[in-house]
Design an enzyme around this catalytic site. Structure first.
Site, PDB file in Angstrom:
ATOM      1  N   ASP A 483       0.830  -1.205   0.000  1.00  0.00           N
ATOM      2  CA  ASP A 483       0.000   0.000   0.000  1.00  0.00           C
ATOM      3  C   ASP A 483       0.867   1.259   0.000  1.00  0.00           C
ATOM      4  O   ASP A 483       2.065   1.211   0.295  1.00  0.00           O
ATOM      5  CB  ASP A 483      -0.900  -0.030   1.246  1.00  0.00           C
ATOM      6  CG  ASP A 483      -2.202   0.712   1.054  1.00  0.00           C
ATOM      7  OD1 ASP A 483      -2.304   1.521   0.122  1.00  0.00           O
ATOM      8  OD2 ASP A 483      -3.126   0.488   1.860  1.00  0.00           O
ATOM      9  N   ASP A 553     -10.845   2.197  -3.003  1.00  0.00           N
ATOM     10  CA  ASP A 553     -11.378   1.951  -1.664  1.00  0.00           C
ATOM     11  C   ASP A 553     -12.897   2.025  -1.669  1.00  0.00           C
ATOM     12  O   ASP A 553     -13.536   1.729  -0.661  1.00  0.00           O
ATOM     13  CB  ASP A 553     -10.815   2.987  -0.673  1.00  0.00           C
ATOM     14  CG  ASP A 553      -9.428   2.587  -0.192  1.00  0.00           C
ATOM     15  OD1 ASP A 553      -9.027   1.429  -0.428  1.00  0.00           O
ATOM     16  OD2 ASP A 553      -8.748   3.430   0.426  1.00  0.00           O
TER      17      ASP A 553
HETATM   18  C1  GLA Z   1      -5.695   1.929   2.138  1.00  0.00           C
HETATM   19  C2  GLA Z   1      -6.129   0.735   1.318  1.00  0.00           C
HETATM   20  C3  GLA Z   1      -7.179  -0.027   2.075  1.00  0.00           C
HETATM   21  C4  GLA Z   1      -6.636  -0.470   3.413  1.00  0.00           C
HETATM   22  C5  GLA Z   1      -6.153   0.740   4.191  1.00  0.00           C
HETATM   23  C6  GLA Z   1      -5.436   0.317   5.455  1.00  0.00           C
HETATM   24  O1  GLA Z   1      -6.702   2.874   2.213  1.00  0.00           O
HETATM   25  O2  GLA Z   1      -6.585   1.120   0.073  1.00  0.00           O
HETATM   26  O3  GLA Z   1      -7.614  -1.143   1.337  1.00  0.00           O
HETATM   27  O4  GLA Z   1      -5.592  -1.377   3.211  1.00  0.00           O
HETATM   28  O5  GLA Z   1      -5.269   1.535   3.430  1.00  0.00           O
HETATM   29  O6  GLA Z   1      -4.961   1.383   6.174  1.00  0.00           O
END
Ligand code: GLA
Length: 736
Positions: A483, A553
């Site tokens: 990420d 997300d």
């Molecule tokens: C990002 C990712 C999510 C999750 C969060 C965790 O927003 O896109 O899927 O993994 O971080 O903090």
């Protein structure tokens, strides 16, 4: 030969280069004997290459014609392959320098060329690749004699894919240094055909929405200055003629194999000619090139279609599946995963994860992914990034115990990292505050309570790599979600001298690439999924390392229609991380049927993002059937040809897309009725991509139809009641 050279084919042109693909051609000429590298043609394949009447070499308002012409107006009008700064081409240029004496002019002219089978690598950068019989490369060696700067223009033809890639290599042959202030990778000068610019715009949780605007004399610029390719703008641009649909119209498209700052755009010049360009974003960019060194640009993938956007899409998809993504998972079904982010956020422990995994495994789910919150003292997003040690208060018995328990359930195990980041509240930051990108004496701008690590530094990369790798070595971890949750500010590195600070953005990206390269070298069977606050770094650069990227997300099935439509316009369905989540949806609060959520996620890698021990029983009971659908259809979805038939973002009522197998013997179409309405006749749809001669049997009504009927007479979607409802239409060739 897919690249041909003709010497003095007609007056005014000394060398003609014809780069062919199956259906397209790209022609370059060196004008006069002066060595101007000029663009002659890009489009449908030609049966003649006599461009003599098409070069506007004598059409100048001032001065004499021919070689005696007045250079400034000539430069400002020539169709340049690689326009440079300060020499009278006052349009947006591709190359700008700063010499030790403070000058910026530069004019690379043609010296010689090479045609080679295959394609050379680009040092430190992801790029497309192919065998000698799949790709041919043309290198035009040019130079600015005053600056002693060599400029190689590199073109590779992927013949079967109708794709030409382009990059540039600049070498300093002088005795002193020179700064590169702008080095784009590609330019396309053409006559205007009333072009529109089609791009992918968005924001967090709203990535890659298709936008189309007319190209005018006002520059259309699409760029990222955020340090990553970004949620907001994608490194993609297509010029389309006004009649362009999925099936018809001309399309010139460029996509950048790069994950950092970029700039692309198009505009009309004073003579209404169009210039399109793409390259590293010049803002905050300044690269010191010392004698003997070279700078290689990332590559642009370019395709032309005279059969609308659908053909463009399929060219990109095939190229990326055949010549960019290296993962051993590329042609394999990815394990159906369940990710605990939306299930638990930071509140989980070993027991909770095992409970989710136990139930998930009984339903046919194949991998548990432990998301953010397992390390340091991270119970919320305010701390611990950089401290990649297992939090044993949460994971009692340690990571290996958990992984073994998950494996005992017959499931694989995956883990989340955010390796590029550092929390101010972390042991790492307390020990090495200078490892964060920062400007001395200025309080750093926080985003999600964190700073970005200075990956231009080798010591930082080495440390982070060891942290991540030692976790992966400690247990049977088969998947990593990598990420990246904030964009770059306060551009400063404690290590770079002042006159190299302009290299930080690019060096950061090179650092990310080197880390992922190292990771995939040590763990070649790891399934890597890139992510950046959802889909903030969904670009071909990242696909070189990971076969899939978390798309957004926003997991709401309806919002996803537009996000996935924009993503699939360029990127194969096999790369789109797509999951079924719980309702009301955490992002938008909408409730959609569990079946629709499944159908929409089937267009991607497929998985779950929910607590299977807590969702409604009726939803749980539908999972085994969804799992079965995934297993039945994923080979087709992953490997087939994608067709976009209707777009909810355009018609505001329904969405329709499908995948047809390469041999045209099987197809799956997905219809989503976003808004129901009353007192209407059934909807007639027209399939695409089928073989008109073959007879297909549609599963749901068990009737057979020829491809010809289904594509031209159409098919009636059975009445479905309600909002947010969907059906899958699956068909196979009927040989009976
Ligand atoms: C990002 C990712 C999510 C999750 C969060 C965790 O927003 O896109 O899927 O993994 O971080 O903090």
């Amino acid at each position: 030969m897919h690249i041909r050279h003709f010497e003095r084919p007609f007056e005014d042109v000394k060398d003609l280069f014809v780069i062919s693909t199956k259906n397209t051609e790209y022609c370059i000429g060196t004008v006069y004997d002066e060595g101007y590298v000029s663009h002659l043609y890009y489009g449908k394949k030609l049966n003649d290459h006599d461009f003599s009447g098409l070069i506007r070499i004598n059409e100048y308002p001032y001065g004499r014609a021919g070689k005696e012409r007045e250079k400034c107006s000539f430069h400002d009008c020539l169709s340049f392959e690689y326009p440079s700064h300060g020499i009278g081409d006052f349009r947006e240029d591709c190359l700008s320098v700063e010499t030790a004496g403070g000058n910026s002019a530069c004019l690379p002219l043609f010296d010689s060329f090479e045609i080679i089978e295959g394609k050379p690598k680009i040092t430190g950068l992801p790029a497309t690749f192919g065998k000698k019989d799949e790709v041919t490369t043309l290198i035009l060696h040019c130079s600015d004699k005053v600056l002693k700067l060599n400029v190689d223009l590199i073109y590779s033809s992927f013949y079967d894919n109708d794709v030409i890639t382009r990059s540039v290599k600049i070498s300093n042959n002088a005795d002193g240094y020179i700064y590169l202030k702008k080095v784009y990778s590609a330019c396309l000068d053409m006559d205007n055909k009333d072009f529109e610019a089609l791009s992918l715009h968005g924001s967090w949780a709203r990535e890659r929405h298709i936008e189309r605007t007319k190209v005018t004399h006002n520059k259309t610029i699409i760029e990222s200055v955020r340090g990553e390719s970004s949620h907001q703008d994608s490194p993609f641009l297509a010029l389309t003629t006004p009649d362009t649909t999925q099936e018809t119209g001309e399309v010139y498209a460029m996509n950048f194999v790069y994950s950092g700052n970029f700039r692309t755009g198009a505009f009309l010049d004073q003579f209404d000619h169009i210039r399109m360009f793409m390259g590293i974003g010049p803002e905050d960019f300044k690269w010191k090139l010392v004698p003997g060194e070279s700078f290689e640009t990332p590559e642009v993938v370019m395709t032309y279609s005279d059969k609308g956007l659908g053909k463009m899409t399929r060219s990109f998809h095939d190229l990326y599946r055949e010549h960019l993504i290296r993962s051993p998972y590329l042609h394999k079904k990815r394990p159906i995963l369940i990710n605990n982010w939306e299930a638990t956020y930071f509140e989980f422990d070993t027991e909770k994860l095992i409970a989710i995994a136990r139930q998930a495994s009984e339903l046919g789910i194949e991998m548990l992914v432990m998301d953010d919150g397992w390390f340091g003292k991270r119970d919320n997003d305010s701390c611990s990034l950089g401290d990649w040690t297992v939090n044993e208060n949460k994971l009692k018995g340690g990571l290996k115990y958990l992984v073994d328990e998950i494996n005992k359930l017959g499931m694989k195990f995956g883990i989340w990292f955010e390796p590029e980041m550092i929390s101010p509240d972390s042991d790492l930051y307390r020990a090495h505050p200078d490892w964060a990108i920062h400007i001395k004496g200025r309080e750093g701008v926080r985003s999600r309570n964190q700073f970005v690590l200075d990956l231009s530094r080798k010591d930082v990369c080495d440390h982070i790599y060891e942290q991540v790798a030692s976790i992966l070595r400690s247990a049977n971890i088969e998947y990593v979600k990598w990420d990246m949750n904030r964009q770059l500010t306060d551009i400063g590195s404690a290590e770079l001298p002042a006159d190299r600070m302009g290299e930080l953005f690019h060096r950061y990206v090179l650092g990310v690439y080197s880390l992922q390269e190292r990771l995939m070298t040590e763990f070649p069977n790891l399934l890597l999924e890139n992510c950046s606050g959802g889909g903030g770094r969904f670009d071909p650069g990242m696909l070189y390392y990971s076969p899939q990227i978390w798309c957004s997300d926003d997991t709401d099935a309806i919002e996803r229609l537009s996000i996935q439509e924009g993503t699939a316009l360029v990127y194969p369905l096999s790369t789109m991380g797509a999951h079924v989540s719980d309702c009301p949806n955490h992002a938008v609060g909408r409730t959609t049927p569990f079946m629709t959520r499944g159908h929409v996620a089937l267009a991607g890698t497929f998985g779950y993002e929910l607590d299977v021990t807590r969702i409604p029983k009726e939803d749980v009971s539908m999972i085994p059937a969804q799992v079965e659908e995934y297993h039945r259809y994923n080979d087709l979805v992953r490997e087939g040809d994608y067709y976009r038939l209707a777009s909810y973002s355009a018609n505001h009522t329904y969405d329709l897309y499908g995948v047809v197998s390469k041999d045209k013997r099987e197809a799956l179409f997905t219809f989503v009725q976003v808004l129901g309405s009353v007192n209407r006749k059934s909807r007639r749809i027209y399939f695409r991509g089928l073989d008109p001669e073959l007879r297909y049997r549609i599963d749901e009504n068990e009737r057979t139809y020829t491809g010809d009927m289904l594509m031209n007479a159409g098919y009636l979607i059975p009445e479905i009641h309600g909002d947010f409802v969907s059906i899958l239409i699956h068909m196979e060739v009927y040989d009976g």
